[in-house]
Design an enzyme around this catalytic site. Structure first.
Site, PDB file in Angstrom:
ATOM      1  N   LEU A  43       0.814  -1.207   0.000  1.00  0.00           N
ATOM      2  CA  LEU A  43       0.000   0.000   0.000  1.00  0.00           C
ATOM      3  C   LEU A  43       0.853   1.265   0.000  1.00  0.00           C
ATOM      4  O   LEU A  43       0.410   2.315  -0.466  1.00  0.00           O
ATOM      5  CB  LEU A  43      -0.928   0.013   1.213  1.00  0.00           C
ATOM      6  CG  LEU A  43      -1.974  -1.106   1.279  1.00  0.00           C
ATOM      7  CD1 LEU A  43      -2.738  -1.029   2.599  1.00  0.00           C
ATOM      8  CD2 LEU A  43      -2.932  -1.022   0.103  1.00  0.00           C
ATOM      9  N   GLY A  48      11.102   4.242   6.786  1.00  0.00           N
ATOM     10  CA  GLY A  48      11.823   3.005   7.003  1.00  0.00           C
ATOM     11  C   GLY A  48      10.963   1.761   7.044  1.00  0.00           C
ATOM     12  O   GLY A  48      11.420   0.707   7.497  1.00  0.00           O
ATOM     13  N   GLY A  49       9.735   1.859   6.589  1.00  0.00           N
ATOM     14  CA  GLY A  49       8.855   0.702   6.646  1.00  0.00           C
ATOM     15  C   GLY A  49       7.982   0.576   5.422  1.00  0.00           C
ATOM     16  O   GLY A  49       8.035   1.394   4.500  1.00  0.00           O
ATOM     17  N   LYS A  66       1.574  -2.565   8.975  1.00  0.00           N
ATOM     18  CA  LYS A  66       2.737  -1.681   8.867  1.00  0.00           C
ATOM     19  C   LYS A  66       3.946  -2.406   9.440  1.00  0.00           C
ATOM     20  O   LYS A  66       3.965  -2.770  10.621  1.00  0.00           O
ATOM     21  CB  LYS A  66       2.495  -0.380   9.621  1.00  0.00           C
ATOM     22  CG  LYS A  66       3.675   0.598   9.563  1.00  0.00           C
ATOM     23  CD  LYS A  66       3.493   1.783  10.484  1.00  0.00           C
ATOM     24  CE  LYS A  66       2.370   2.687  10.030  1.00  0.00           C
ATOM     25  NZ  LYS A  66       2.309   3.929  10.858  1.00  0.00           N
ATOM     26  N   ASP A 159       0.631  15.257  14.577  1.00  0.00           N
ATOM     27  CA  ASP A 159       0.969  15.163  13.156  1.00  0.00           C
ATOM     28  C   ASP A 159      -0.291  15.063  12.296  1.00  0.00           C
ATOM     29  O   ASP A 159      -0.364  14.265  11.363  1.00  0.00           O
ATOM     30  CB  ASP A 159       1.884  13.963  12.911  1.00  0.00           C
ATOM     31  CG  ASP A 159       2.707  14.108  11.622  1.00  0.00           C
ATOM     32  OD1 ASP A 159       2.780  15.239  11.091  1.00  0.00           O
ATOM     33  OD2 ASP A 159       3.270  13.102  11.159  1.00  0.00           O
TER      34      ASP A 159
END
Length: 301
Positions: A43, A48-49, A66, A159
């Site tokens: 997706l 970093g993932g 994730k 965020d």
């Protein structure tokens, strides 16, 4: 624009107590194991993932997984753990649902979450164009209901932006990506660290002494939401001209020393008032999530 089917929710007007109680942790065990899942597609990538669409082999249920690999920097893996700690404390229809956390001997860490089929508001804006006032109001109701719930339980997201607000096939908007969120342990905890996306950071995050940053951290989420809703309506980040990429010095000067952006005159008076209430530079005067849920803009659109 084939976007948000108009849905009128019962307004959630939670009080914001001075000493709210944290939510208890649920049982640590999960009924889903990594071996139960099969990957269907990627997706997205970032920090970093990788985020995968996965399916439970036995039940057929679809989730988002994730994954941050063990060879990634420790900060990225810590963000996933922080997101897990936040999500497992929440139970709101306006927050992406948590389904499990996995950690492998290799150092890989993964969080299993609700799959939001449509994607993010950012991708929706790019694919379908700007939002109408009623569509913005529908998004605002749902996100504010989620923020009201989170703030009442001492959780600051830090965020809020279009790419962290997800949409499912029912066109419900939910808050996601809690990697930089903070749980306020004490009433007077400060929340001024430079985390989150700088473009959507509030004035008090840059200069807490000038803009009431020691009042509380919850108001910073409202500023970020105001910029997000503004962007959905005009089609670009409000502090910059169309097509211009943000840079740290320009943004910091615009946010701290410039006037808050204002909607074009074509916007309704209630809409302009609503955005202005989100973008008050003094965080002690900025409207709260529960106050904004009672704003005339949400009552009349």
């Amino acid at each position: 624009m084939p976007l948000v089917r108009q849905r009128r929710h019962l307004n959630l007007r939670l009080p914001e107590p001075s000493v709210p109680k944290p939510l208890p942790l649920p049982p640590s065990s999960t009924a889903i194991a990594p071996a139960d899942l099969e990957k269907l597609q990627v997706l997205g990538h970032g920090n970093g993932g990788t985020v995968y669409k996965v399916r439970h082999k036995r039940t057929g249920a679809v989730y988002a997984l994730k994954v941050v690999h063990g060879d990634t920097d420790g900060a990225s893996r810590q963000e996933v753990r922080r997101e897990m700690e936040i999500l497992q404390r929440t139970e709101s229809p306006h927050v992406v649902e948590y389904h499990g956390f996995f950690e492998k001997p290799s150092g890989d860490v993964a969080i299993l979450m609700e799959y939001m089929e449509v994607g993010t508001l950012e991708t929706l804006l790019k694919s379908s164009g700007t939002f109408s006032e009623p569509q913005v109001a529908s998004v605002a109701r749902e996100v504010l209901s989620g923020l009201s719930y989170l703030h009442a339980h001492k959780i600051i997201h830090r965020d809020i932006k279009p790419s962290n607000l997800l949409v499912n096939r029912k066109m419900e908007v939910k808050i996601g990506d809690f990697g930089v969120s903070k749980v306020m342990c004490r009433t007077l905890d400060a929340c001024n660290s430079y985390v989150g996306t700088c473009a959507y950071m509030s004035p008090e995050r840059f200069d807490p002494d000038s803009y009431g940053g020691n009042y509380n951290g919850y108001a910073s989420d409202i500023w970020s939401l105001g910029l997000t809703l503004f962007e959905l309506y005009v089609g670009h980040f409000p502090f910059l001209p169309m097509g211009q990429s943000p840079d740290w010095p320009t943004l910091m000067c615009a946010i701290c020393f410039g006037d808050p952006p204002t909607l074009p005159q074509t916007a309704s008076q209630h809409f302009r008032s609503f955005i202005s209430s989100c973008l008050i530079k003094d965080s002690t005067q900025r409207w709260t999530a529960s106050q904004l849920l009672s704003h005339p803009f949400l009552a009349t659109t």
